[in-house]
Design an enzyme around this catalytic site. Structure first.
Site, PDB file in Angstrom:
ATOM      1  N   ARG A 143      41.436  41.017  40.228  1.00 27.39           N
ATOM      2  CA  ARG A 143      41.423  39.547  40.282  1.00 27.39           C
ATOM      3  C   ARG A 143      40.809  39.032  41.586  1.00 27.39           C
ATOM      4  O   ARG A 143      40.101  38.018  41.606  1.00 27.39           O
ATOM      5  CB  ARG A 143      42.858  39.029  40.129  1.00 27.39           C
ATOM      6  CG  ARG A 143      42.943  37.534  40.033  1.00 27.39           C
ATOM      7  CD  ARG A 143      44.339  37.085  39.615  1.00 27.39           C
ATOM      8  NE  ARG A 143      44.374  35.664  39.350  1.00 27.39           N
ATOM      9  CZ  ARG A 143      45.247  34.839  39.914  1.00 27.39           C
ATOM     10  NH1 ARG A 143      46.161  35.291  40.750  1.00 27.39           N
ATOM     11  NH2 ARG A 143      45.226  33.555  39.624  1.00 27.39           N
ATOM     12  N   HIS A 150      37.894  36.293  41.932  1.00 24.51           N
ATOM     13  CA  HIS A 150      38.038  35.032  42.666  1.00 24.51           C
ATOM     14  C   HIS A 150      37.109  34.969  43.873  1.00 24.51           C
ATOM     15  O   HIS A 150      36.835  33.880  44.379  1.00 24.51           O
ATOM     16  CB  HIS A 150      39.496  34.809  43.086  1.00 24.51           C
ATOM     17  CG  HIS A 150      40.368  34.328  41.966  1.00 24.51           C
ATOM     18  ND1 HIS A 150      41.442  33.491  42.142  1.00 24.51           N
ATOM     19  CD2 HIS A 150      40.300  34.565  40.626  1.00 24.51           C
ATOM     20  CE1 HIS A 150      42.008  33.228  40.966  1.00 24.51           C
ATOM     21  NE2 HIS A 150      41.339  33.876  40.029  1.00 24.51           N
ATOM     22  N   HIS A 200      43.381  40.839  31.642  1.00 28.24           N
ATOM     23  CA  HIS A 200      44.784  40.414  31.485  1.00 28.24           C
ATOM     24  C   HIS A 200      45.561  41.422  30.630  1.00 28.24           C
ATOM     25  O   HIS A 200      46.656  41.121  30.174  1.00 28.24           O
ATOM     26  CB  HIS A 200      44.868  39.006  30.892  1.00 28.24           C
ATOM     27  CG  HIS A 200      44.466  37.919  31.846  1.00 28.24           C
ATOM     28  ND1 HIS A 200      44.468  36.587  31.521  1.00 28.24           N
ATOM     29  CD2 HIS A 200      44.043  37.967  33.141  1.00 28.24           C
ATOM     30  CE1 HIS A 200      44.063  35.863  32.564  1.00 28.24           C
ATOM     31  NE2 HIS A 200      43.792  36.680  33.547  1.00 28.24           N
ATOM     32  N   ASN A 212      44.719  29.883  43.814  1.00 29.29           N
ATOM     33  CA  ASN A 212      44.943  31.062  44.660  1.00 29.29           C
ATOM     34  C   ASN A 212      46.289  31.073  45.365  1.00 29.29           C
ATOM     35  O   ASN A 212      46.852  32.145  45.623  1.00 29.29           O
ATOM     36  CB  ASN A 212      43.859  31.131  45.757  1.00 29.29           C
ATOM     37  CG  ASN A 212      42.509  31.562  45.218  1.00 29.29           C
ATOM     38  OD1 ASN A 212      42.426  32.234  44.182  1.00 29.29           O
ATOM     39  ND2 ASN A 212      41.447  31.200  45.921  1.00 29.29           N
ATOM     40  N   ASP A 266      50.231  41.301  29.447  1.00 26.77           N
ATOM     41  CA  ASP A 266      50.198  42.052  28.183  1.00 26.77           C
ATOM     42  C   ASP A 266      51.596  42.588  27.934  1.00 26.77           C
ATOM     43  O   ASP A 266      52.069  43.465  28.657  1.00 26.77           O
ATOM     44  CB  ASP A 266      49.170  43.194  28.297  1.00 26.77           C
ATOM     45  CG  ASP A 266      49.284  44.216  27.173  1.00 26.77           C
ATOM     46  OD1 ASP A 266      50.063  43.995  26.218  1.00 26.77           O
ATOM     47  OD2 ASP A 266      48.589  45.242  27.255  1.00 26.77           O
TER      48      ASP A 266
HETATM   49  C1  HEM Z   1      39.283  32.900  31.704  1.00 27.56           C
HETATM   50  C2  HEM Z   1      39.824  32.272  32.712  1.00 27.56           C
HETATM   51  C3  HEM Z   1      40.992  32.798  33.479  1.00 27.56           C
HETATM   52  C4  HEM Z   1      42.108  32.117  33.819  1.00 27.56           C
HETATM   53  C5  HEM Z   1      42.406  30.661  33.491  1.00 27.56           C
HETATM   54  C6  HEM Z   1      42.958  33.025  34.547  1.00 27.56           C
HETATM   55  C7  HEM Z   1      44.184  32.687  35.068  1.00 27.56           C
HETATM   56  C8  HEM Z   1      45.091  33.585  35.565  1.00 27.56           C
HETATM   57  C9  HEM Z   1      46.422  33.261  35.960  1.00 27.56           C
HETATM   58  C10 HEM Z   1      47.055  31.871  35.913  1.00 27.56           C
HETATM   59  C11 HEM Z   1      47.032  34.397  36.355  1.00 27.56           C
HETATM   60  C12 HEM Z   1      48.477  34.553  36.847  1.00 27.56           C
HETATM   61  C13 HEM Z   1      48.541  34.200  38.302  1.00 27.56           C
HETATM   62  C14 HEM Z   1      49.946  33.989  38.802  1.00 27.56           C
HETATM   63  O1  HEM Z   1      50.831  33.675  38.023  1.00 27.56           O
HETATM   64  O2  HEM Z   1      50.161  34.121  40.035  1.00 27.56           O
HETATM   65  C15 HEM Z   1      46.062  35.452  36.235  1.00 27.56           C
HETATM   66  C16 HEM Z   1      46.289  36.761  36.551  1.00 27.56           C
HETATM   67  C17 HEM Z   1      45.322  37.737  36.505  1.00 27.56           C
HETATM   68  N1  HEM Z   1      43.988  37.538  36.233  1.00 27.56           N
HETATM   69 FE1  HEM Z   1      43.178  35.914  35.393  1.00 27.56          FE
HETATM   70  N2  HEM Z   1      42.356  34.234  34.626  1.00 27.56           N
HETATM   71  C18 HEM Z   1      41.136  34.147  34.007  1.00 27.56           C
HETATM   72  C19 HEM Z   1      40.186  35.137  33.943  1.00 27.56           C
HETATM   73  C20 HEM Z   1      40.293  36.346  34.594  1.00 27.56           C
HETATM   74  C21 HEM Z   1      39.190  37.245  34.810  1.00 27.56           C
HETATM   75  C22 HEM Z   1      37.750  36.983  34.410  1.00 27.56           C
HETATM   76  C23 HEM Z   1      39.700  38.327  35.481  1.00 27.56           C
HETATM   77  C24 HEM Z   1      39.013  39.563  35.984  1.00 27.56           C
HETATM   78  C25 HEM Z   1      37.764  39.847  35.886  1.00 27.56           C
HETATM   79  C26 HEM Z   1      41.113  38.095  35.649  1.00 27.56           C
HETATM   80  C27 HEM Z   1      42.009  38.972  36.199  1.00 27.56           C
HETATM   81  C28 HEM Z   1      43.354  38.741  36.330  1.00 27.56           C
HETATM   82  C29 HEM Z   1      44.324  39.774  36.640  1.00 27.56           C
HETATM   83  C30 HEM Z   1      44.031  41.253  36.736  1.00 27.56           C
HETATM   84  C31 HEM Z   1      45.564  39.135  36.776  1.00 27.56           C
HETATM   85  C32 HEM Z   1      46.901  39.762  37.176  1.00 27.56           C
HETATM   86  C33 HEM Z   1      46.984  39.721  38.697  1.00 27.56           C
HETATM   87  C34 HEM Z   1      48.233  40.307  39.314  1.00 27.56           C
HETATM   88  O3  HEM Z   1      49.120  40.811  38.635  1.00 27.56           O
HETATM   89  O4  HEM Z   1      48.300  40.236  40.562  1.00 27.56           O
HETATM   90  N3  HEM Z   1      41.418  36.871  35.134  1.00 27.56           N
HETATM   91  N4  HEM Z   1      44.890  34.930  35.768  1.00 27.56           N
END
Ligand code: HEM
Length: 322
Positions: A63, A67, A194, A95, A242
């Site tokens: 992530r 970002h 995700h 962030n 997941d």
């Molecule tokens: C399509 C639009 C996307 C949205 C709106 C989005 C939004 C989010 C949100 C809200 C979270 C949870 C953050 C939290 O609760 O602190 C998250 C987690 C995550 N996102 Fe996305 N995301 C998107 C696309 C992506 C993409 C393109 C990637 C990677 C290439 C990605 C990788 C991840 C990963 C791996 C997590 C888990 C992070 C952790 O456990 O620390 N996301 N995302």
């Protein structure tokens, strides 16, 4: 006869040609072959030990690279702290208290600085870390293109504009990714990350209490147990993105979407009667297509507007400008 004026003109032309080619420099997988042959193995050791300590870190590192790349390109701008001349990207809503893994990148950077000081950029470390993270948790691997340099600035306003929000609808997600040169297919593949990691209650509360028809009732009721209805109660409580296999990188994310068990609204909109339904369907049936599309999309994402040649710097410490 070659006059000194002609000589100067020729020399000037050569300098211009060289600096032009430096600006045009493309990323290359062998960028550090001569200057830091142990860069990749040093980063890998550091990243692997961080994920061995905490498995979720794999998700956090993927992530972090995302970002970084979406805000003024893959230039490690996300790593910069506030300073008199910099407004950090770390505190924008997408962030703040959410994106993590900074200390792991710092450790990898200091390990690399020990073997080749001043050579390897923080932006490249982020890209390599994301690949190593995916590989470590059973996801695809790919050859990382290198040679990015680090920014001397950050942009909180671009971060706020260009990072997707969990409330986004399909159209705005497609536009946001399209603006970065990524297709709908790239976007769906990348969202497949995700399949690992966690989200905080505040990001999925509205969805699980919506009583809408786009969420499986049993799934919503399970998630409500650890996410109280009234904010700010339990805002930071975590749930896996997941629900089936939160610790391994597979295609269950897409299978969940078919059952209306996407955790975030921005997940479920990828399968809600729109143009991306067929891609979700395909990835749910075909894990190897997902895997290879994910790898290609990560390479493409890593190519977003890098600073190369003489642009940018190699930061010695990732969180501040030298
Ligand atoms: C399509 C639009 C996307 C949205 C709106 C989005 C939004 C989010 C949100 C809200 C979270 C949870 C953050 C939290 O609760 O602190 C998250 C987690 C995550 N996102 Fe996305 N995301 C998107 C696309 C992506 C993409 C393109 C990637 C990677 C290439 C990605 C990788 C991840 C990963 C791996 C997590 C888990 C992070 C952790 O456990 O620390 N996301 N995302």
């Amino acid at each position: 006869m070659v006059t000194s004026a002609m000589f100067r003109a020729a020399a000037m032309a050569m300098v211009l040609a060289l600096s032009f080619s430096a600006c045009q420099a493309q990323l290359s997988s062998t960028f550090y072959a001569e200057t830091c042959p142990n860069a990749l193995s040093t980063i890998r050791t550091s990243i692997r030990s961080a994920i061995a300590r905490e498995r979720r870190m794999a998700a956090s590192l993927i992530r972090l690279h995302f970002h970084d790349c979406f805000v003024q390109g893959c230039d490690a701008s996300i790593l910069l702290d506030n300073s008199p001349s910099i407004t950090s990207e770390k505190f924008v809503i997408q962030n703040n208290n959410s994106v993590r893994g900074f200390e792991v990148i710092d450790q990898a950077k200091s390990a690399v600085e020990n073997v080749c000081p001043g050579v390897v950029s923080c932006a490249d470390i982020l890209a390599v870390a994301a690949r190593d993270a995916s590989e470590y948790v059973g996801g695809p691997s790919w050859t990382v293109r290198l040679g990015r340099r680090d920014s001397t600035d950050a942009s909180a306003s671009l971060a706020s504009r260009d990072l997707p929000r969990f409330t986004a609808d399909l159209r705005s997600l497609i536009d946001l990714f399209g603006n970065k040169g990524l297709t709908e297919r790239d976007m769906v593949a990348l969202s497949g990350s995700h399949t690992i990691g966690q989200a905080q209650c505040v990001t999925f509360r509205d969805r699980i209490y919506s009583n809408g028809s786009d969420i499986d009732a049993g799934f919503a009721s399970t998630r409500r147990r650890n996410c109280p209805v009234t904010s700010p109660d339990g805002n930071g409580n975590l749930a896996p993105l997941d629900l089936v296999t939160p610790n391994s990188f597979d295609n269950n994310y897409f299978r969940n979407l078919l059952q209306r068990r996407g955790l975030l609204q921005s997940d479920q909109v990828l399968f809600s009667g729109g143009s991306t339904d067929s891609i979700v369907n395909e990835y749910s049936r075909n894990p190897s297509t997902f895997s290879s599309d994910f790898a290609s999309a990560m390479v493409k994402m890593g190519d977003i507007e890098p600073l190369t040649g003489s642009a940018g710097i190699i930061r010695r410490i990732c969180s501040r400008v030298n």
